[in-house]
Design a protein around this motif. Structure first.
Motif, PDB file in Angstrom:
ATOM      1  N   THR A 186     -54.989  59.936   0.548  1.00  0.00           N
ATOM      2  CA  THR A 186     -56.131  60.536   1.249  1.00  0.00           C
ATOM      3  C   THR A 186     -57.086  61.269   0.304  1.00  0.00           C
ATOM      4  OG1 THR A 186     -54.706  62.399   1.803  1.00  0.00           O
ATOM      5  CG2 THR A 186     -55.025  60.746   3.504  1.00  0.00           C
ATOM      6  N   CYS A 243     -60.043  59.250   0.878  1.00  0.00           N
ATOM      7  CA  CYS A 243     -60.522  59.054   2.249  1.00  0.00           C
ATOM      8  C   CYS A 243     -61.932  59.620   2.405  1.00  0.00           C
ATOM      9  CB  CYS A 243     -59.579  59.757   3.232  1.00  0.00           C
ATOM     10  SG  CYS A 243     -60.059  59.519   4.945  1.00  0.00           S
ATOM     11  N   SER A 286     -63.249  59.715   5.575  1.00  0.00           N
ATOM     12  CA  SER A 286     -63.272  60.064   7.004  1.00  0.00           C
ATOM     13  C   SER A 286     -64.189  59.162   7.821  1.00  0.00           C
ATOM     14  CB  SER A 286     -63.673  61.538   7.194  1.00  0.00           C
ATOM     15  OG  SER A 286     -62.707  62.373   6.614  1.00  0.00           O
ATOM     16  N   GLY A 300     -63.222  56.783   9.710  1.00  0.00           N
ATOM     17  CA  GLY A 300     -62.592  56.538  11.004  1.00  0.00           C
ATOM     18  C   GLY A 300     -62.384  55.069  11.340  1.00  0.00           C
ATOM     19  N   TYR A 347     -57.970  61.817  13.822  1.00  0.00           N
ATOM     20  CA  TYR A 347     -58.580  62.934  13.090  1.00  0.00           C
ATOM     21  C   TYR A 347     -57.818  64.218  13.385  1.00  0.00           C
ATOM     22  CZ  TYR A 347     -62.832  60.290  11.929  1.00  0.00           C
ATOM     23  OH  TYR A 347     -63.724  59.386  11.433  1.00  0.00           O
ATOM     24  N   ARG A 361     -62.106  68.431   8.611  1.00  0.00           N
ATOM     25  CA  ARG A 361     -61.660  67.286   9.396  1.00  0.00           C
ATOM     26  C   ARG A 361     -61.137  66.189   8.468  1.00  0.00           C
ATOM     27  NH1 ARG A 361     -64.932  63.279  13.496  1.00  0.00           N
ATOM     28  NH2 ARG A 361     -65.834  62.559  11.531  1.00  0.00           N
ATOM     29  N   ARG A 362     -59.978  65.677   8.791  1.00  0.00           N
ATOM     30  CA  ARG A 362     -59.335  64.668   7.953  1.00  0.00           C
ATOM     31  C   ARG A 362     -58.677  63.617   8.817  1.00  0.00           C
ATOM     32  NH1 ARG A 362     -62.008  65.615   4.778  1.00  0.00           N
ATOM     33  NH2 ARG A 362     -61.963  67.173   3.158  1.00  0.00           N
ATOM     34  N   VAL A 363     -58.519  62.429   8.243  1.00  0.00           N
ATOM     35  CA  VAL A 363     -57.725  61.398   8.901  1.00  0.00           C
ATOM     36  C   VAL A 363     -56.263  61.722   8.638  1.00  0.00           C
ATOM     37  CG1 VAL A 363     -57.088  58.964   8.867  1.00  0.00           C
ATOM     38  CG2 VAL A 363     -59.499  59.623   8.753  1.00  0.00           C
TER      39      VAL A 363
END
Lengths: 480, 242
Positions: free
Chosen positions: B150, B153, B155, B157, B174, B181-183
């Motif tokens: 990550t 990442c 984000s 989505g 999320y 905010r993170r996956v």
């Protein structure tokens, strides 16, 4: 009586990486101590932990911009072992070998023509402004042209096998990700005869220098030592890509032979000293005082029973004849040895280019996973060891790298002291030319201090002069 | 695709080029069919539109809108590749580099990475001007066939929508709000989920960067044969106009 002094050469120039030399003179201006300090720290062994195993050959090659292929291949060999692959497909092994020969060729050419030639052509004490590749090109345009085109050839071989001239991705666990298209092969074959001719001329140039300066070569930074390298498993021939470990004493007595490199840790140990980021390996059974050894082109000429390509074989015999077949202990003979290896590599490249296996499509083998892998290769500067452990999630948990310059640490320090004693002792005034003598001795090993400290940056050399009480009296710094 | 029934066709313009559309089409869908490329990262063929990355921002009727969600309108004049919009997009991409740990030289997605390719397309030829946040995120390699890094990442989505809408699983979602905010995965770690290497969410084309990794295939495609080795991102859409 003069005051004791400490001279510092920082940075050391025309080598890869960042280091300095300190020379302590006593009250009579005699050299008391001389050391090569490696002042960089990189930490690859630590931050590779946690990364995924197939990323390792791509990440660790970033140790160096001169010999990334060596790290790429040593790591790939270790990952082959972890992937459970003991034998590669013919195409994969030959593509990797081609990549490696291109790498050794370009690195040796870079060192001899661009870094060492100014000293050899103009003299160790020549004015600093004269000692660079541009003056070499001005003095001998043909030599300069060949230096550039030979290096280009080697770099293009790397590009064709790894995808990029620097930091490619060719070798993957268990094999290679490409073969050599016919059109690339034909392009390389169209120039190979010229490369052979130029390599033979380069051998002659280095040989003539060595023989014409017999007295200088015999005394300059020369001392007996043990030697270690890989040799071919079947017959002890020079093999830069794969083989078993062999170590010889300075008189040619076998210390160990045909030891599988997976047992390296039983044969050598790394010592640590407080004043350097670089470790000091030695042969376990001989201990730290008697067990230190040298690696690299001259070491390989000493350890190899023979060379299996005809032109380099002849050159090898001639070099061996100088010492009656015994190991050659002359530091400056490294240049001659290095050019013999260039010739060997070009001969090997020709052999491989004519092998249809390079156009094969069977590129990757698979096997049963292991937790540990060791890959060893003869890099341009000498023996290179990569050792890893990987957990069940494919993440690296352990990494140990012993690079060529680390193997040569004790040898370089002894060469520095030897030259300092012979050329600086008893002198009231230390000139820049005298200090370059110290650098010439280091340069003969073609050290890569970036690799050795697992570092980024240029290679500055600093000489410091301390008094007997440790106070700095004088310092000279050379910038690149 | 929205799935809305298409009705009578109409035209509008993008940077002066006349583009055909039908009712319910987004500006991006119409542009793609006409061979006009509008840069995007969070949008992906076969997944519902989200409009969150804002890289596809265009000017329509004087307003900044996300081309992937904004319906095309008859006679509309849309601005796409203007210096202002290109700079705005480059700023967004630079901020994505600044937020994560994107080490292209050692990333197995290099050459196939849409973020990297977008940076090249938008002429981001130097390191981001923004100070790197250098987040400390661990690599989840717990799954036997999949790894999740990550650090890379952005984000977007896409994996969340692919897992929910195509795979019917909900492996990803999320967590957190705002810049935090993170996956994340629906479990302690990836091994704790029902993710499989054959899931659409795990496929290389869904993750635009090197965050979702299918194990033991990295670097198997040689340099020169990777997706963006022979053309800028979007070239396959632009070739429709040639």
């Amino acid at each position: 009586m003069a005051e004791p002094r400490l001279i510092e050469i920082s940075p050391v120039t025309r080598v890869e990486g960042h280091g300095k030399v300190t020379i302590h003179l006593d009250a009579d201006n005699n050299v008391d101590e001389a050391r090569l300090h490696i002042v960089e720290f990189r930490g690859f062994e630590r931050f590779i932990r946690g990364r995924l195993m197939w990323e390792v050959p791509v990440i660790v090659q970033r140790l160096c911009g001169i010999c990334p292929v060596s790290h790429h291949l040593a790591a790939a060999k270790a990952m082959d072992m972890i992937a459970g692959v003991d034998t590669l497909t013919p195409t994969a092994e030959k593509m990797r070998r081609l990549m490696h020969y291109g790498q050794v060729m370009q690195s040796h050419v870079l060192h001899f023509f661009h870094l060492a030639a100014p000293d050899l052509l103009f003299g160790f004490g020549a004015p600093a402004e004269k000692r660079n590749i541009f003056e070499v090109i001005k003095e001998n345009p043909e030599l300069g042209k060949r230096a550039i085109l030979m290096r280009k050839y080697g770099q293009e071989i790397i590009e064709a096998t790894a995808g990029k001239k620097i930091h490619g991705t060719g070798a993957i666990p268990g094999g290679i990700n490409r073969n050599l298209p016919i059109e690339r092969r034909d392009h390389f074959l169209s120039n190979i005869d010229e490369m052979i001719d130029w390599s033979r001329d380069a051998v002659k140039l280095a040989r003539d220098y060595t023989l014409e300066h017999e007295d200088l070569v015999a005394e300059f930074g020369s001392f007996p030592s043990n030697y270690m390298s890989l040799v071919r498993e079947s017959d002890g021939a020079l093999d830069l890509y794969h083989g078993n470990l062999r170590a010889l004493s300075s008189t040619g007595d076998m210390i160990f032979d045909q030891v599988p490199y997976t047992q390296y840790h039983e044969k050598i140990v790394e010592d640590v000293r407080s004043w350097s980021y670089m470790k000091f390996p030695f042969i376990t059974e001989l201990g730290p005082d008697a067990g230190w050894y040298r690696v690299g082109p001259l070491a390989r000429m000493n350890t190899a029973s023979f060379i299996d390509t005809p032109l380099a074989a002849e050159a090898h015999k001639e070099l061996k004849a100088v010492t009656g077949g015994s190991p050659n202990n002359s530091t400056l003979a490294n240049h001659w040895a290095r050019m013999i290896e260039v010739l060997h590599c070009v001969e090997k490249i020709r052999e491989l280019l004519n092998d249809p296996d390079l156009q094969g499509t069977d590129l990757v083998e698979t096997g049963d996973r292991r937790e540990e892998g060791i890959g060893v290769i003869e890099a341009p500067r000498g023996n290179l060891i990569h050792h890893y452990k990987v957990d069940e999630h494919d993440q690296v948990t352990y990494c140990n790298l012993i690079v060529s310059t680390t193997h040569n640490n004790e040898g370089m320090n002894r060469a520095v002291k030897d030259v300092a004693v012979k050329h600086l002792s008893g002198k009231e005034q230390i000139t820049e030319g005298m200090l370059n003598h110290v650098e010439v001795a280091i340069r003969a090993y073609d050290p890569c201090l970036s690799c050795a400290t697992h570092a980024l940056g240029q290679m500055p050399l600093q000489v410091e002069l301390f008094d007997a009480h440790g106070g700095m009296i004088d310092s000279r710094t050379q910038c690149v | 695709m929205s799935g809305t029934k298409r009705e009578t066709g109409f035209t509008f313009t993008i940077d002066g080029v006349e583009v055909k559309a039908t009712a319910g089409m987004t500006i991006m869908e119409a542009a793609d069919e006409a061979g006009v490329y509008i840069p995007r990262l969070c949008d992906h063929e076969g997944l519902r539109h989200q409009g969150s990355c804002r890289v596809c921002t265009v000017k329509a009727g004087g307003r900044s809108v996300a081309a992937c969600t904004q319906p095309a309108a008859p006679g509309q004049s849309v601005e796409n590749e203007t210096p202002h919009l290109t700079k705005m997009r480059r700023d967004l991409v630079e901020m994505l580099f600044h937020e994560g740990n994107h080490l292209c030289p050692i990333c197995e997605a290099s050459g196939n990475c849409e973020l990297q390719a977008m940076a090249y397309r938008l002429d981001m030829t130097e390191a981001t001007r923004f100070p790197y946040l250098e987040p400390c995120r661990s690599l989840d390699a717990s799954h036997p066939d999949i790894a999740l890094d990550t650090n890379r990442c952005i984000s977007c989505g896409r994996c969340i929508r692919a897992s929910q809408d195509v795979d019917g699983k909900g492996v990803f979602g999320y967590v957190g709000r705002g810049i935090h905010r993170r996956v994340a995965v629906n479990g302690e770690n990836l091994a704790d989920t029902d993710a499989e290497a054959t899931d659409h969410a795990i496929s290389r084309e869904v993750c635009p960067v090197g965050c979702i990794i299918r194990k033991r295939v990295g670097f198997a495609v040689p340099i020169g044969e990777r997706e963006f080795d022979h053309g800028l991102i979007g070239h396959e859409i632009e070739e429709k106009r040639k």
